[in-house]
Motif scaffolding. Structure first.
Motif, PDB file in Angstrom:
ATOM      1  N   GLN A 162      18.242-105.716 -25.834  1.00 28.18           N
ATOM      2  CA  GLN A 162      18.891-104.477 -25.387  1.00 28.18           C
ATOM      3  C   GLN A 162      20.302-104.790 -24.915  1.00 28.18           C
ATOM      4  OE1 GLN A 162      16.146-102.611 -22.522  1.00 28.18           O
ATOM      5  NE2 GLN A 162      15.690-101.126 -24.125  1.00 28.18           N
ATOM      6  N   LEU A 163      21.205-103.893 -25.251  1.00 32.29           N
ATOM      7  CA  LEU A 163      22.618-104.023 -24.898  1.00 32.29           C
ATOM      8  C   LEU A 163      23.018-102.768 -24.145  1.00 32.29           C
ATOM      9  CD1 LEU A 163      23.621-104.965 -28.536  1.00 32.29           C
ATOM     10  CD2 LEU A 163      23.468-106.610 -26.670  1.00 32.29           C
ATOM     11  N   VAL A 164      23.538-102.951 -22.929  1.00 30.50           N
ATOM     12  CA  VAL A 164      23.909-101.796 -22.115  1.00 30.50           C
ATOM     13  C   VAL A 164      25.364-101.953 -21.684  1.00 30.50           C
ATOM     14  CG1 VAL A 164      23.437-100.439 -20.058  1.00 30.50           C
ATOM     15  CG2 VAL A 164      21.541-101.493 -21.325  1.00 30.50           C
ATOM     16  N   GLU A 165      26.206-101.103 -22.239  1.00 31.84           N
ATOM     17  CA  GLU A 165      27.635-101.137 -21.926  1.00 31.84           C
ATOM     18  C   GLU A 165      27.954-100.178 -20.781  1.00 31.84           C
ATOM     19  OE1 GLU A 165      27.124-101.583 -26.468  1.00 31.84           O
ATOM     20  OE2 GLU A 165      26.437-100.177 -24.935  1.00 31.84           O
ATOM     21  N   SER A 166      28.977-100.533 -20.002  1.00 38.66           N
ATOM     22  CA  SER A 166      29.423 -99.678 -18.914  1.00 38.66           C
ATOM     23  C   SER A 166      30.882 -99.996 -18.590  1.00 38.66           C
ATOM     24  CB  SER A 166      28.560 -99.883 -17.667  1.00 38.66           C
ATOM     25  OG  SER A 166      28.658-101.226 -17.219  1.00 38.66           O
ATOM     26  N   GLY A 167      31.485 -99.132 -17.785  1.00 39.04           N
ATOM     27  CA  GLY A 167      32.825 -99.392 -17.297  1.00 39.04           C
ATOM     28  C   GLY A 167      33.931 -98.579 -17.930  1.00 39.04           C
ATOM     29  N   GLY A 168      33.598 -97.775 -18.922  1.00 37.14           N
ATOM     30  CA  GLY A 168      34.622 -96.961 -19.554  1.00 37.14           C
ATOM     31  C   GLY A 168      35.079 -95.830 -18.658  1.00 37.14           C
ATOM     32  N   GLY A 169      36.065 -95.084 -19.140  1.00 39.34           N
ATOM     33  CA  GLY A 169      36.573 -93.957 -18.375  1.00 39.34           C
ATOM     34  C   GLY A 169      37.872 -93.451 -18.937  1.00 39.34           C
ATOM     35  N   LEU A 170      38.502 -92.572 -18.162  1.00 38.17           N
ATOM     36  CA  LEU A 170      39.790 -91.982 -18.529  1.00 38.17           C
ATOM     37  C   LEU A 170      40.873 -92.683 -17.725  1.00 38.17           C
ATOM     38  CD1 LEU A 170      41.587 -89.798 -19.846  1.00 38.17           C
ATOM     39  CD2 LEU A 170      40.955 -88.297 -17.918  1.00 38.17           C
ATOM     40  N   VAL A 171      41.898 -93.168 -18.404  1.00 39.33           N
ATOM     41  CA  VAL A 171      42.971 -93.893 -17.734  1.00 39.33           C
ATOM     42  C   VAL A 171      44.294 -93.527 -18.396  1.00 39.33           C
ATOM     43  CG1 VAL A 171      42.715 -95.913 -19.233  1.00 39.33           C
ATOM     44  CG2 VAL A 171      43.671 -96.193 -16.929  1.00 39.33           C
ATOM     45  N   GLN A 172      45.356 -93.587 -17.625  1.00 36.73           N
ATOM     46  CA  GLN A 172      46.676 -93.323 -18.188  1.00 36.73           C
ATOM     47  C   GLN A 172      47.177 -94.552 -18.945  1.00 36.73           C
ATOM     48  OE1 GLN A 172      49.191 -92.044 -14.904  1.00 36.73           O
ATOM     49  NE2 GLN A 172      48.771 -89.907 -15.396  1.00 36.73           N
ATOM     50  N   ALA A 173      48.062 -94.311 -19.874  1.00 39.08           N
ATOM     51  CA  ALA A 173      48.679 -95.409 -20.613  1.00 39.08           C
ATOM     52  C   ALA A 173      49.298 -96.401 -19.637  1.00 39.08           C
ATOM     53  CB  ALA A 173      49.727 -94.874 -21.580  1.00 39.08           C
ATOM     54  N   GLY A 174      49.093 -97.678 -19.922  1.00 36.58           N
ATOM     55  CA  GLY A 174      49.563 -98.728 -19.039  1.00 36.58           C
ATOM     56  C   GLY A 174      48.536 -99.180 -18.017  1.00 36.58           C
ATOM     57  N   GLY A 175      47.463 -98.442 -17.897  1.00 36.33           N
ATOM     58  CA  GLY A 175      46.426 -98.768 -16.936  1.00 36.33           C
ATOM     59  C   GLY A 175      45.459 -99.828 -17.430  1.00 36.33           C
ATOM     60  N   SER A 176      44.443-100.075 -16.628  1.00 36.49           N
ATOM     61  CA  SER A 176      43.467-101.130 -16.924  1.00 36.49           C
ATOM     62  C   SER A 176      42.047-100.626 -16.729  1.00 36.49           C
ATOM     63  CB  SER A 176      43.693-102.339 -16.004  1.00 36.49           C
ATOM     64  OG  SER A 176      44.967-102.907 -16.191  1.00 36.49           O
TER      65      SER A 176
ATOM     66  N   VAL B 232      22.986-107.858 -21.285  1.00 38.59           N
ATOM     67  CA  VAL B 232      22.120-108.186 -22.420  1.00 38.59           C
ATOM     68  C   VAL B 232      20.771-108.663 -21.916  1.00 38.59           C
ATOM     69  CG1 VAL B 232      21.889-109.592 -24.498  1.00 38.59           C
ATOM     70  CG2 VAL B 232      24.160-108.889 -23.720  1.00 38.59           C
ATOM     71  N   THR B 233      19.715-108.090 -22.452  1.00 42.29           N
ATOM     72  CA  THR B 233      18.365-108.558 -22.143  1.00 42.29           C
ATOM     73  C   THR B 233      17.626-108.831 -23.441  1.00 42.29           C
ATOM     74  OG1 THR B 233      17.537-106.280 -22.043  1.00 42.29           O
ATOM     75  CG2 THR B 233      18.235-107.283 -19.967  1.00 42.29           C
ATOM     76  N   GLY B 234      16.625-109.695 -23.351  1.00 46.02           N
ATOM     77  CA  GLY B 234      15.784-109.965 -24.502  1.00 46.02           C
ATOM     78  C   GLY B 234      16.274-111.061 -25.421  1.00 46.02           C
TER      79      GLY B 234
ATOM     80  N   SER C 132      35.267-112.299 -21.614  1.00 48.57           N
ATOM     81  CA  SER C 132      34.691-113.392 -20.838  1.00 48.57           C
ATOM     82  C   SER C 132      33.187-113.186 -20.747  1.00 48.57           C
ATOM     83  CB  SER C 132      35.310-113.468 -19.442  1.00 48.57           C
ATOM     84  OG  SER C 132      35.064-112.275 -18.714  1.00 48.57           O
ATOM     85  N   ARG C 133      32.501-114.194 -20.261  1.00 55.14           N
ATOM     86  CA  ARG C 133      31.051-114.097 -20.153  1.00 55.14           C
ATOM     87  C   ARG C 133      30.570-114.784 -18.893  1.00 55.14           C
ATOM     88  NH1 ARG C 133      28.874-116.431 -25.435  1.00 55.14           N
ATOM     89  NH2 ARG C 133      26.841-116.118 -24.416  1.00 55.14           N
ATOM     90  N   ASP C 134      29.461-114.289 -18.384  1.00 52.89           N
ATOM     91  CA  ASP C 134      28.788-114.905 -17.243  1.00 52.89           C
ATOM     92  C   ASP C 134      27.344-115.149 -17.674  1.00 52.89           C
ATOM     93  OD1 ASP C 134      27.458-115.559 -14.890  1.00 52.89           O
ATOM     94  OD2 ASP C 134      28.634-114.188 -13.677  1.00 52.89           O
ATOM     95  N   ASN C 135      27.035-116.367 -18.036  1.00 53.46           N
ATOM     96  CA  ASN C 135      25.704-116.674 -18.555  1.00 53.46           C
ATOM     97  C   ASN C 135      24.625-116.514 -17.485  1.00 53.46           C
ATOM     98  OD1 ASN C 135      26.727-117.190 -21.097  1.00 53.46           O
ATOM     99  ND2 ASN C 135      26.847-119.406 -20.782  1.00 53.46           N
ATOM    100  N   ALA C 136      24.980-116.690 -16.232  1.00 56.85           N
ATOM    101  CA  ALA C 136      24.005-116.518 -15.156  1.00 56.85           C
ATOM    102  C   ALA C 136      23.586-115.057 -15.011  1.00 56.85           C
ATOM    103  CB  ALA C 136      24.569-117.027 -13.840  1.00 56.85           C
ATOM    104  N   LYS C 137      24.463-114.156 -15.418  1.00 54.58           N
ATOM    105  CA  LYS C 137      24.177-112.717 -15.307  1.00 54.58           C
ATOM    106  C   LYS C 137      23.862-112.078 -16.661  1.00 54.58           C
ATOM    107  CE  LYS C 137      26.993-112.007 -11.182  1.00 54.58           C
ATOM    108  NZ  LYS C 137      28.115-111.238 -10.571  1.00 54.58           N
ATOM    109  N   ASN C 138      23.847-112.875 -17.712  1.00 54.45           N
ATOM    110  CA  ASN C 138      23.595-112.338 -19.064  1.00 54.45           C
ATOM    111  C   ASN C 138      24.531-111.168 -19.368  1.00 54.45           C
ATOM    112  OD1 ASN C 138      21.575-114.225 -19.162  1.00 54.45           O
ATOM    113  ND2 ASN C 138      19.958-112.796 -19.739  1.00 54.45           N
ATOM    114  N   THR C 139      25.792-111.352 -19.043  1.00 54.08           N
ATOM    115  CA  THR C 139      26.758-110.258 -19.158  1.00 54.08           C
ATOM    116  C   THR C 139      28.044-110.758 -19.813  1.00 54.08           C
ATOM    117  OG1 THR C 139      25.857-109.169 -17.196  1.00 54.08           O
ATOM    118  CG2 THR C 139      28.071-108.524 -17.881  1.00 54.08           C
ATOM    119  N   VAL C 140      28.582-109.917 -20.677  1.00 47.52           N
ATOM    120  CA  VAL C 140      29.890-110.173 -21.272  1.00 47.52           C
ATOM    121  C   VAL C 140      30.835-109.064 -20.822  1.00 47.52           C
ATOM    122  CG1 VAL C 140      29.286-108.969 -23.430  1.00 47.52           C
ATOM    123  CG2 VAL C 140      31.107-110.697 -23.424  1.00 47.52           C
TER     124      VAL C 140
END
Length: 122
Positions: free
Chosen positions: A3-17, A24-26, A70-78
């Motif tokens: 399973q892959l679960v993405e998060s963190g998106g949103g609305l941002v102005q140009a030049g933003g971050s 990731v599980t399984g 980047s990735r954090d193997n301890a958290k199974n997250t990219v």
């Protein structure tokens, strides 16, 4: 089952971050080559960044110098850190585990998650 679960998106102005995350599980995450894709309306999904098990990274030209995977193997997250965002970065962003063909092309291994919407206003 992976399973892959993405998060963190949103609305941002140009030049933003924004910083995207993909949990990731399984799978044996530390053994996975991981990638971030994006799909803009009316366009094909494209691989924009990938990271190997050893931490080597590669980017599509349009995001070089602005995005960092980047990735954090301890958290199974990219992660995908996106700076200096442009309106043309607007898309749904997905992560996936990557396979590689005999001739060096990468492809997604798993079914897609729900993705996370990134919208950059001008």
């Amino acid at each position: 089952q992976v399973q892959l679960v993405e998060s963190g998106g949103g609305l941002v102005q140009a030049g933003g971050s924004l910083r995207l995350s993909c949990a990731v599980t399984g799978s044996v995450f530390s053994s996975d080559v991981m990638g971030w894709y994006r799909q803009a309306p009316g366009k094909q999904r494209e691989l924009v960044a990938r990271i190997t098990t050893g931490g080597n990274t590669n980017y599509v030209d349009s995001v070089k110098g602005r995005f960092t995977i980047s990735r954090d193997n301890a958290k199974n997250t990219v992660y995908l850190q996106m700076n200096s965002l442009k309106p043309e970065d607007t898309a749904v962003y997905y992560c996936n585990r990557l396979g590689i063909t005999y001739d060096g092309n990468y492809y997604a291994l798993n079914y897609w998650g729900q993705g996370t919407q990134v919208t950059v206003s001008s």
